[in-house]
Scaffold this motif. Structure first.
Motif, PDB file in Angstrom:
ATOM      1  N   SER A   1      28.237  18.856  66.087  1.00  0.00           N
ATOM      2  CA  SER A   1      29.318  18.130  65.428  1.00  0.00           C
ATOM      3  C   SER A   1      30.233  17.480  66.393  1.00  0.00           C
TER       4      SER A   1
ATOM      5  N   ASN B   1      31.333  20.894  71.270  1.00  0.00           N
ATOM      6  CA  ASN B   1      30.076  21.752  70.260  1.00  0.00           C
ATOM      7  C   ASN B   1      29.128  20.348  70.186  1.00  0.00           C
TER       8      ASN B   1
ATOM      9  N   GLU C   1      36.051  30.714  68.731  1.00  0.00           N
ATOM     10  CA  GLU C   1      35.137  28.867  68.631  1.00  0.00           C
ATOM     11  C   GLU C   1      34.847  28.662  70.034  1.00  0.00           C
ATOM     12  N   SER C   2      35.772  29.125  71.018  1.00  0.00           N
ATOM     13  CA  SER C   2      34.697  28.639  72.434  1.00  0.00           C
ATOM     14  C   SER C   2      35.033  29.409  73.612  1.00  0.00           C
TER      15      SER C   2
ATOM     16  N   GLN D   1      38.099  23.692  68.941  1.00  0.00           N
ATOM     17  CA  GLN D   1      36.922  23.144  67.903  1.00  0.00           C
ATOM     18  C   GLN D   1      37.502  22.129  66.952  1.00  0.00           C
TER      19      GLN D   1
END
Length: 218
Positions: free
Chosen positions: A162, A159, A150-151, A169
């Motif tokens: 989004s 992001n 995710e990160s 996230q």
């Protein structure tokens, strides 16, 4: 020679004799006095040869003994100073070790309670260390897999599409405020929120990771 001339010559001769005698007398008296003084001084002086053989060694040893005593006093002063300096250094070392031990103990207690003082910034290693303190050991690898995808362990990750934010996230990012008002800058807050989310929705981080593998998200 006239009678007057003979009388004058006799007077002169007598005077000369008297003078010479006086001079010689004075000289002899001075010599005698000097000799007496020298003899008196010699009599008063004590020669090493005059001291009994058994006491001569003591006379010779006295200066050496005083020298040895002086050296011993100096050596004792140096030793005492060195000991005091060593004691001060040891006391400082003990105090430093005690302070560090107290700080480490306080840190462990804070971590056990889930309290992590916020820093101005964190390295990936520091964030992962915090996560290991919060996430159960049997669930850490699954949690780590999700965060890495995710990160990549960037607690400031955003992001661009989004607006999802942080290590896990979260979308929207302010969801994490339920775990702490410092959710934007404190990775510990983000980890706590992410663990709670995974447990509540998937049962555990490993349940969340299984879902992520099947769907590419969680």
């Amino acid at each position: 020679m006239s009678r007057n001339s003979a009388r004058g010559f006799a007077v002169v001769s007598a005077t000369a004799v008297t003078t010479v005698g006086a001079v010689m007398g004075v000289a002899q008296a001075g010599t005698a006095q000097s000799t007496d003084d020298a003899q008196a001084s010699a009599g008063d002086a004590t020669l090493l040869a005059d001291i009994p053989a058994g006491e001569q060694a003591q006379v010779r040893a006295a200066p050496l003994a005083r020298q040895a005593e002086t050296q011993a006093v100096a050596a004792d002063a140096v030793a005492r100073k060195s000991a005091e300096e060593a004691a001060r250094e040891q006391a400082a070392k003990d105090a430093r070790a005690k302070r560090e031990a107290a700080e480490e103990k306080a840190k462990r207690e804070r971590e056990a309670k889930g309290i992590f003082p916020q820093q101005s910034s964190y390295t990936v290693a520091e964030v992962q260390a915090i996560a290991r303190q919060i996430v159960p050991s049997g669930q850490f690898q699954c949690f780590s897999n999700i965060v890495n995808h995710e990160s990549t362990w960037n607690y400031l990750a955003v992001n661009p599409s989004s607006g999802a934010y942080g290590l896990v996230q979260a979308l929207p990012g302010n969801k994490m405020a339920s775990a702490g008002a410092d959710w934007q800058t404190n990775p510990a807050t983000q980890i706590k929120w992410g663990l709670t989310y995974m447990n509540s929705r998937y049962g555990s981080p490993c349940g969340a990771w299984s879902y992520w593998q099947a769907h590419g998200n969680y």
